[in-house]
Each structure stands twice: as structure tokens, then as C-alpha cells.
Write a protein that holds these residues in place. Structure first.
Motif, PDB file in Angstrom:
ATOM      1  N   LYS A   1       1.440   9.647  -5.175  1.00  0.00           N
ATOM      2  CA  LYS A   1       2.268  10.670  -4.507  1.00  0.00           C
ATOM      3  C   LYS A   1       2.971  10.085  -3.264  1.00  0.00           C
ATOM      4  N   HIS A   2       2.217   9.314  -2.475  1.00  0.00           N
ATOM      5  CA  HIS A   2       2.806   8.739  -1.259  1.00  0.00           C
ATOM      6  C   HIS A   2       3.866   7.695  -1.594  1.00  0.00           C
ATOM      7  N   LEU A   3       3.631   6.932  -2.677  1.00  0.00           N
ATOM      8  CA  LEU A   3       4.627   5.922  -3.076  1.00  0.00           C
ATOM      9  C   LEU A   3       5.896   6.609  -3.579  1.00  0.00           C
ATOM     10  N   THR A   4       5.722   7.713  -4.309  1.00  0.00           N
ATOM     11  CA  THR A   4       6.887   8.462  -4.812  1.00  0.00           C
ATOM     12  C   THR A   4       7.700   9.001  -3.636  1.00  0.00           C
ATOM     13  N   ARG A   5       6.993   9.479  -2.615  1.00  0.00           N
ATOM     14  CA  ARG A   5       7.674   9.992  -1.421  1.00  0.00           C
ATOM     15  C   ARG A   5       8.451   8.862  -0.732  1.00  0.00           C
ATOM     16  N   ALA A   6       7.833   7.672  -0.708  1.00  0.00           N
ATOM     17  CA  ALA A   6       8.509   6.519  -0.082  1.00  0.00           C
ATOM     18  C   ALA A   6       9.759   6.132  -0.871  1.00  0.00           C
TER      19      ALA A   6
ATOM     20  N   ASP B   1      11.550   8.303  -2.703  1.00  0.00           N
ATOM     21  CA  ASP B   1      12.503   9.392  -2.427  1.00  0.00           C
ATOM     22  C   ASP B   1      13.208   9.185  -1.087  1.00  0.00           C
ATOM     23  N   LYS B   2      12.448   8.645  -0.121  1.00  0.00           N
ATOM     24  CA  LYS B   2      13.036   8.422   1.210  1.00  0.00           C
ATOM     25  C   LYS B   2      13.764   7.081   1.299  1.00  0.00           C
ATOM     26  N   GLN B   3      13.858   6.392   0.161  1.00  0.00           N
ATOM     27  CA  GLN B   3      14.552   5.102   0.048  1.00  0.00           C
ATOM     28  C   GLN B   3      13.969   4.026   0.963  1.00  0.00           C
ATOM     29  N   ARG B   4      12.651   4.121   1.172  1.00  0.00           N
ATOM     30  CA  ARG B   4      11.987   3.071   1.951  1.00  0.00           C
ATOM     31  C   ARG B   4      11.486   1.958   1.046  1.00  0.00           C
ATOM     32  N   ILE B   5      11.180   2.305  -0.215  1.00  0.00           N
ATOM     33  CA  ILE B   5      10.837   1.287  -1.218  1.00  0.00           C
ATOM     34  C   ILE B   5      11.612   1.616  -2.501  1.00  0.00           C
TER      35      ILE B   5
ATOM     36  N   THR C   1     -16.037   1.624   9.294  1.00  0.00           N
ATOM     37  CA  THR C   1     -16.747   2.625  10.108  1.00  0.00           C
ATOM     38  C   THR C   1     -15.972   2.959  11.385  1.00  0.00           C
ATOM     39  N   SER C   2     -16.065   4.230  11.781  1.00  0.00           N
ATOM     40  CA  SER C   2     -15.391   4.710  12.986  1.00  0.00           C
ATOM     41  C   SER C   2     -16.209   4.445  14.242  1.00  0.00           C
ATOM     42  N   SER C   3     -17.519   4.213  14.066  1.00  0.00           N
ATOM     43  CA  SER C   3     -18.360   4.218  15.267  1.00  0.00           C
ATOM     44  C   SER C   3     -19.677   3.462  15.130  1.00  0.00           C
TER      45      SER C   3
ATOM     46  N   MET D   1     -13.536  -3.463  10.340  1.00  0.00           N
ATOM     47  CA  MET D   1     -12.069  -3.438  10.243  1.00  0.00           C
ATOM     48  C   MET D   1     -11.693  -1.967  10.232  1.00  0.00           C
ATOM     49  N   HIS D   2     -11.368  -1.454  11.419  1.00  0.00           N
ATOM     50  CA  HIS D   2     -11.239  -0.002  11.609  1.00  0.00           C
ATOM     51  C   HIS D   2      -9.775   0.416  11.598  1.00  0.00           C
ATOM     52  N   PHE D   3      -9.349   0.950  10.449  1.00  0.00           N
ATOM     53  CA  PHE D   3      -7.982   1.456  10.295  1.00  0.00           C
ATOM     54  C   PHE D   3      -7.897   2.856  10.894  1.00  0.00           C
ATOM     55  N   MET D   4      -6.675   3.279  11.200  1.00  0.00           N
ATOM     56  CA  MET D   4      -6.441   4.629  11.722  1.00  0.00           C
ATOM     57  C   MET D   4      -5.787   5.491  10.643  1.00  0.00           C
ATOM     58  N   ASN D   5      -5.955   6.770  10.745  1.00  0.00           N
ATOM     59  CA  ASN D   5      -5.516   7.753   9.763  1.00  0.00           C
ATOM     60  C   ASN D   5      -4.215   8.442  10.209  1.00  0.00           C
ATOM     61  N   PRO D   6      -3.164   8.540   9.395  1.00  0.00           N
ATOM     62  CA  PRO D   6      -3.047   8.060   8.020  1.00  0.00           C
ATOM     63  C   PRO D   6      -2.730   6.559   7.960  1.00  0.00           C
ATOM     64  N   VAL D   7      -3.490   5.843   7.149  1.00  0.00           N
ATOM     65  CA  VAL D   7      -3.429   4.373   7.136  1.00  0.00           C
ATOM     66  C   VAL D   7      -2.011   3.834   6.891  1.00  0.00           C
ATOM     67  N   PRO D   8      -1.232   4.389   5.943  1.00  0.00           N
ATOM     68  CA  PRO D   8       0.086   3.785   5.710  1.00  0.00           C
ATOM     69  C   PRO D   8       1.035   3.923   6.910  1.00  0.00           C
ATOM     70  N   VAL D   9       0.713   4.834   7.832  1.00  0.00           N
ATOM     71  CA  VAL D   9       1.625   5.100   8.949  1.00  0.00           C
ATOM     72  C   VAL D   9       1.171   4.415  10.241  1.00  0.00           C
ATOM     73  N   MET D  10      -0.126   4.426  10.516  1.00  0.00           N
ATOM     74  CA  MET D  10      -0.608   3.987  11.826  1.00  0.00           C
ATOM     75  C   MET D  10      -0.743   2.463  11.872  1.00  0.00           C
TER      76      MET D  10
ATOM     77  N   ALA E   1     -11.334   3.080  20.277  1.00  0.00           N
ATOM     78  CA  ALA E   1     -10.518   4.239  19.874  1.00  0.00           C
ATOM     79  C   ALA E   1     -11.315   5.538  19.939  1.00  0.00           C
ATOM     80  N   ASN E   2     -12.457   5.569  19.273  1.00  0.00           N
ATOM     81  CA  ASN E   2     -13.179   6.842  19.187  1.00  0.00           C
ATOM     82  C   ASN E   2     -14.021   7.157  20.411  1.00  0.00           C
ATOM     83  N   ARG E   3     -14.307   6.135  21.227  1.00  0.00           N
ATOM     84  CA  ARG E   3     -15.011   6.415  22.481  1.00  0.00           C
ATOM     85  C   ARG E   3     -14.084   7.201  23.419  1.00  0.00           C
TER      86      ARG E   3
HETATM   87  N1  CAA Z   1      -0.510   9.562   4.283  1.00  0.00           N
HETATM   88  C1  CAA Z   1       0.568   8.757   4.227  1.00  0.00           C
HETATM   89  N2  CAA Z   1       1.702   8.974   4.916  1.00  0.00           N
HETATM   90  C2  CAA Z   1       1.750  10.087   5.657  1.00  0.00           C
HETATM   91  C3  CAA Z   1       0.684  10.996   5.741  1.00  0.00           C
HETATM   92  C4  CAA Z   1      -0.484  10.698   5.014  1.00  0.00           C
HETATM   93  N3  CAA Z   1      -1.565  11.482   5.063  1.00  0.00           N
HETATM   94  N4  CAA Z   1       1.047  12.013   6.565  1.00  0.00           N
HETATM   95  C5  CAA Z   1       2.283  11.749   6.971  1.00  0.00           C
HETATM   96  N5  CAA Z   1       2.711  10.591   6.438  1.00  0.00           N
HETATM   97  C6  CAA Z   1       3.990   9.935   6.671  1.00  0.00           C
HETATM   98  C7  CAA Z   1       5.126  10.688   6.047  1.00  0.00           C
HETATM   99  O1  CAA Z   1       5.349  10.235   4.725  1.00  0.00           O
HETATM  100  C8  CAA Z   1       6.290  10.365   6.970  1.00  0.00           C
HETATM  101  O2  CAA Z   1       6.840   9.111   6.644  1.00  0.00           O
HETATM  102  P1  CAA Z   1       8.414   8.999   6.361  1.00  0.00           P
HETATM  103  O3  CAA Z   1       9.115   9.751   7.447  1.00  0.00           O
HETATM  104  O4  CAA Z   1       8.686   7.545   6.385  1.00  0.00           O
HETATM  105  O5  CAA Z   1       8.553   9.647   5.028  1.00  0.00           O
HETATM  106  C9  CAA Z   1       5.649  10.141   8.335  1.00  0.00           C
HETATM  107  O6  CAA Z   1       4.255   9.954   8.091  1.00  0.00           O
HETATM  108  C10 CAA Z   1       5.858  11.325   9.235  1.00  0.00           C
HETATM  109  O7  CAA Z   1       5.332  12.451   8.544  1.00  0.00           O
HETATM  110  P2  CAA Z   1       5.857  13.927   8.726  1.00  0.00           P
HETATM  111  O8  CAA Z   1       7.316  13.888   9.064  1.00  0.00           O
HETATM  112  O9  CAA Z   1       5.433  14.732   7.552  1.00  0.00           O
HETATM  113  O10 CAA Z   1       5.002  14.509   9.911  1.00  0.00           O
HETATM  114  P3  CAA Z   1       4.900  14.108  11.424  1.00  0.00           P
HETATM  115  O11 CAA Z   1       6.160  13.597  11.995  1.00  0.00           O
HETATM  116  O12 CAA Z   1       4.226  15.266  12.037  1.00  0.00           O
HETATM  117  O13 CAA Z   1       3.863  12.874  11.445  1.00  0.00           O
HETATM  118  C11 CAA Z   1       1.694  12.035  11.613  1.00  0.00           C
HETATM  119  C12 CAA Z   1       2.625  12.951  10.855  1.00  0.00           C
HETATM  120  C13 CAA Z   1       2.158  10.585  11.516  1.00  0.00           C
HETATM  121  C14 CAA Z   1       0.323  12.159  10.956  1.00  0.00           C
HETATM  122  C15 CAA Z   1       1.684  12.470  13.129  1.00  0.00           C
HETATM  123  O14 CAA Z   1       1.424  13.848  13.218  1.00  0.00           O
HETATM  124  C16 CAA Z   1       0.664  11.731  13.950  1.00  0.00           C
HETATM  125  O15 CAA Z   1       0.897  10.602  14.392  1.00  0.00           O
HETATM  126  N6  CAA Z   1      -0.507  12.386  14.206  1.00  0.00           N
HETATM  127  C17 CAA Z   1      -1.586  11.787  14.954  1.00  0.00           C
HETATM  128  C18 CAA Z   1      -2.355  10.846  14.058  1.00  0.00           C
HETATM  129  C19 CAA Z   1      -3.503  10.190  14.774  1.00  0.00           C
HETATM  130  O16 CAA Z   1      -3.773  10.396  15.936  1.00  0.00           O
HETATM  131  N7  CAA Z   1      -4.230   9.356  14.028  1.00  0.00           N
HETATM  132  C20 CAA Z   1      -5.416   8.718  14.499  1.00  0.00           C
HETATM  133  C21 CAA Z   1      -6.596   9.582  14.128  1.00  0.00           C
HETATM  134  S1  CAA Z   1      -8.101   8.902  14.756  1.00  0.00           S
HETATM  135  C22 CAA Z   1      -8.524   7.740  13.647  1.00  0.00           C
HETATM  136  O17 CAA Z   1      -7.898   7.516  12.643  1.00  0.00           O
HETATM  137  C23 CAA Z   1      -9.770   6.969  13.950  1.00  0.00           C
HETATM  138  C24 CAA Z   1     -11.037   7.563  13.483  1.00  0.00           C
HETATM  139  O18 CAA Z   1     -11.957   6.764  13.260  1.00  0.00           O
HETATM  140  C25 CAA Z   1     -11.282   9.009  13.353  1.00  0.00           C
END
Ligand code: CAA
Ligand code: NAD
Length: 283
Positions: free
Chosen positions: A48-53, A55-59, A118-120, A139-148, A189-191
Motif C-alpha cells: 500500500k505504501h509503495l503504491t502511494r509512493a 501515485d505521488k511519483q516518488r518512485i 527495542t525502544s528502551s 538499531m532503533h528506527f523511528m515511526n513511521p520508518v519510511p519517513v523518519m 529518544a524515548n528518555r
Molecule cells: N508509513 C509510511 N509513510 C507514512 C506513514 C506511515 N505510517 N504515515 C505517513 N506517511 C508518509 C506519507 O506517505 C506522506 O509522504 P508523501 O507526502 O511523500 O506521500 C508523508 O508521510 C506525510 O504524510 P501525511 O501528509 O499523510 O501526514 P502528515 O504531514 O501529518 O505527516 C507524519 C505524518 C510524518 C507521521 C507526521 O505527523 C509526523 O512527523 N508525526 C510525528 C512522528 C513522530 O514523532 N515519530 C516518532 C515517534 S517515537 C518513535 O518512533 C520511537 C519509539 O521508540 C516509540
């Protein structure tokens, strides 16, 4: 050792995201989960996320097809045989992670690096259940991984320099920004983040303001992209509670006590977005 074949264990929101970015970076990836339904959902989410990418002409369509071709679903831990790098993203619980690392240590090839998202939890303690603590790392990734962009890299007491360098190089290959942090509860990060989320929950608990208003305060007042209660729902209230417990017990400091309302919600099965209800309701 060159990392070519990766296995990600746990196909929830983090595991699926990690598998996606690894496959997009050209690695051969197995995504494993003990729960068939979760595995199926994780694979569908990646598509689903790849299809969205696309659609947005990122890939391109071809990028999407090639990424999916590098990704295989796995329901057997034995598939770790032949992998160069295994990263787990299962529930934030030391007993579960310790059992998994003990099993992985007997299955994965001797050269393989075993990493935890692990987060902690203490990496040193996870590493100690294996016969290869020098090849275990956080190796602690942040959520959502493809974005952060951030990945915290955490060495256990016995993690070798070679393991650290390989994981740092892998992080760069995934186009993420590595930051080395020491093996203390919650790392960096989580502290910092979780006590803020916990305090936001206390403000609801004490009737200071509604969840919506607290989120508005932090979004409009501090320019946070999400309010803390929306973010808590997004992370998972169970994960937030487990992290607060690790901080509370790890530092033996009452300032980290989890808010009773957080406990109550988790006991009720209100885990946030993933269960359909937390501080907000999701359809
Ligand atoms: N998976 C993949 N991609 C996602 C996604 C998901 N779950 N949610 C959003 N995206 C992508 C969208 O596809 C979009 O990308 P494009 O514009 O290139 O298509 C981009 O993120 C922006 O999404 P939206 O326009 O729908 O929404 P938004 O502008 O509100 O951004 C967000 C969404 C990036 C999640 C933003 O709200 C945000 O940065 N929130 C804070 C996230 C954060 O703090 N993360 C850290 C959490 S703590 C942690 O991870 C550590 C732990 O151990 C708990
Ligand atoms: P999740 O609940 O979305 O997914 C966990 C998955 O692991 C589930 O699909 C479950 O079936 C599977 N699982 C459990 N035990 C397993 C086992 N022994 N073998 C194979 N699969 C197993 O959880 P999540 O939010 O993806 O979190 C996973 C890990 O990542 C936790 O350690 C968490 O602390 C960490 N983390 C979470 C976030 C976040 O924002 N949620 C951010 C960074 C790190």
C-alpha cells in the motif's frame, strides 16, 4: 562481511517499515512474524505504501515491482539460516526478546549480526543471552520508518567496533541518519519523548484539559506535527507503557512512574490506532 541478506522479525508497524526501507535500498529481505494474520497485514501495508509512493511519483512502477520482488514473507524462525543480518521488532518485552535472541543464536550463521529495534530495553542484557554478544547491537528506527530519518545505534557492553561500523554503514545505505547513543534505559529518544507523553496523559487524568485541547496546545503552541496523545495512539499505548516501565525500573526514579490512566487503557485493550481505540477512536 558484506550484508546482503536481511531478515526482519515482527511484521507490525515497525517491522514492516524496516523491511520496506531495506528492500527499497536493494537488500534481499525476509519479513517474519509468528502470527500469519499480522504477516499478511504487514506485507499488504508495504504494498500500500509503495503504491502511494508511485501515485505521488516518488518512485516508478518498476521500482515498486523490484522492491516487492526482493521481499519474501516468512513464518519460520529457521529461515534465519543463511541471513547476514537479523533485526527484531517484536513486542517490547525482555522475556520475549531474550527467548528470540537465544533461538536466533542457534539458527543464524556464525557471521550474522543480530540487531534489536527495542525502544528502551538494555542491549547488554539482550546480547548476554547469546554466544555472540560482540555481534549484538541496538538499531532503533523511528515511526513511521519510511519517513523518519533518525536511527539510534546502541552498543551493548561487548558490541565490537566492527559490528558498530557495519550497522552504521547499513544505516547510511538505507538513507537514514545514524546517531550513537549509550546503553541506558530509553536511550536518548524515548528518555526525552516518553516522559512528555506520560505528562500529557497525566493532564487528561487530572482533568486539566481534554485530549483534543492538549494536542492543540502542543501542535499550535510548540509546532509539534502531532499532539502527544495522537502520537501516543500512533506509537501504541502498550509500547508507551512498556517504555515508561523500563524507565521507572531502570532508573529507580519516581519521576518516570507511568500514569494510572495509561495502565487502565492498556488493560482495557485500548492500545491506540492499532486496536481502533486509545485517546481517540479510529475506524
Ligand atoms: N508509513 C509510511 N509513510 C507514512 C506513514 C506511515 N505510517 N504515515 C505517513 N506517511 C508518509 C506519507 O506517505 C506522506 O509522504 P508523501 O507526502 O511523500 O506521500 C508523508 O508521510 C506525510 O504524510 P501525511 O501528509 O499523510 O501526514 P502528515 O504531514 O501529518 O505527516 C507524519 C505524518 C510524518 C507521521 C507526521 O505527523 C509526523 O512527523 N508525526 C510525528 C512522528 C513522530 O514523532 N515519530 C516518532 C515517534 S517515537 C518513535 O518512533 C520511537 C519509539 O521508540 C516509540
Ligand atoms: P506491533 O505490536 O505493531 O508489532 C509487533 C509484531 O511482532 C506483531 O505482529 C507480533 O505478532 C510480532 N511478534 C511478537 N512476538 C514475536 C515472535 N516471537 N516472533 C515473531 N513475531 C513476533 O509493535 P511495533 O510498534 O512494531 O513495535 C515493535 C518493536 O519496535 C518494539 O520493541 C517497540 O518498542 C519498537 N519500536 C516501536 C515504535 C513505535 O512507534 N511503535 C518505534 C520504535 C521502536
Amino acid at each position: 562481511m558484506e550484508i546482503k541478506k536481511i531478515m526482519v522479525i515482527g511484521a507490525g508497524q515497525m517491522g514492516a517499515g524496516i523491511a520496506q526501507v531495506c528492500a527499497q535500498a536493494g537488500y534481499d529481505v525476509l519479513l517474519n512474524d509468528m502470527n500469519e494474520k499480522a504477516l499478511d497485514q504487514g506485507m499488504k501495508n508495504i504494498e500500500k505504501h509503495l503504491t502511494r509512493a508511485v501515485d505521488k511519483q516518488r518512485i516508478s512502477d518498476q521500482d515498486k515491482a523490484e522492491t516487492l520482488a526482493r521481499l519474501t514473507a516468512s513464518s519460520q524462525l529457521e529461515d534465519a539460516e543463511g541471513r547476514d543480518f537479523v533485526i527484531e521488532a517484536v513486542v517490547e518485552n525482555m522475556d520475549v526478546k531474550a527467548k528470540l535472541f537465544r533461538d536466533l543464536d542457534t539458527i543464524a550463521p556464525k557471521h550474522a549480526i543480530l540487531a534489536s529495534n527495542t525502544s528502551s530495553l538494555p542491549i547488554t542484557e539482550i546480547a548476554a543471552v547469546t554466544e555472540r554478544p560482540d555481534q549484538v547491537i541496538g538499531m532503533h528506527f523511528m515511526n513511521p520508518v519510511p519517513v523518519m530519518k533518525l536511527v539510534e545505534i546502541i552498543r551493548g557492553l561487548q558490541t565490537s567496533d566492527e559490528t558498530y561500523q557495519q550497522v552504521e554503514a547499513l544505516t547510511n545505505e538505507l538513507k537514514k541518519a545514524p546517531v550513537e547513543v549509550a546503553d541506558f534505559p530509553g536511550f536518548a529518544a524515548n528518555r526525552i519523548l516518553m516522559p512528555m507523553i506520560n505528562e500529557a496523559i497525566y493532564t487528561v487524568y487530572e482533568g486539566v484539559a481534554s485530549p483534543e485541547d492538549i494536542d492543540t496546545v502542543m501542535k499550535l503552541g510548540m509546532n509539534h506535527p502531532m499532539g502527544p496523545l495522537t502520537l501516543a495512539d500512533f506509537i501504541g499505548l502498550d509500547t508507551c507503557l512498556y517504555i515508561m516501565e523500563v524507565l521507572y525500573e531502570g532508573f529507580s526514579d519516581s519521576k518516570y512512574r507511568p500514569c494510572p490512566l495509561l495502565r487502565k487503557y492498556v488493560k482495557a485493550g485500548w492500545l491506540g490506532k492499532k486496536s481502533g481505540r486509545g485517546f481517540y477512536q479510529y475506524t
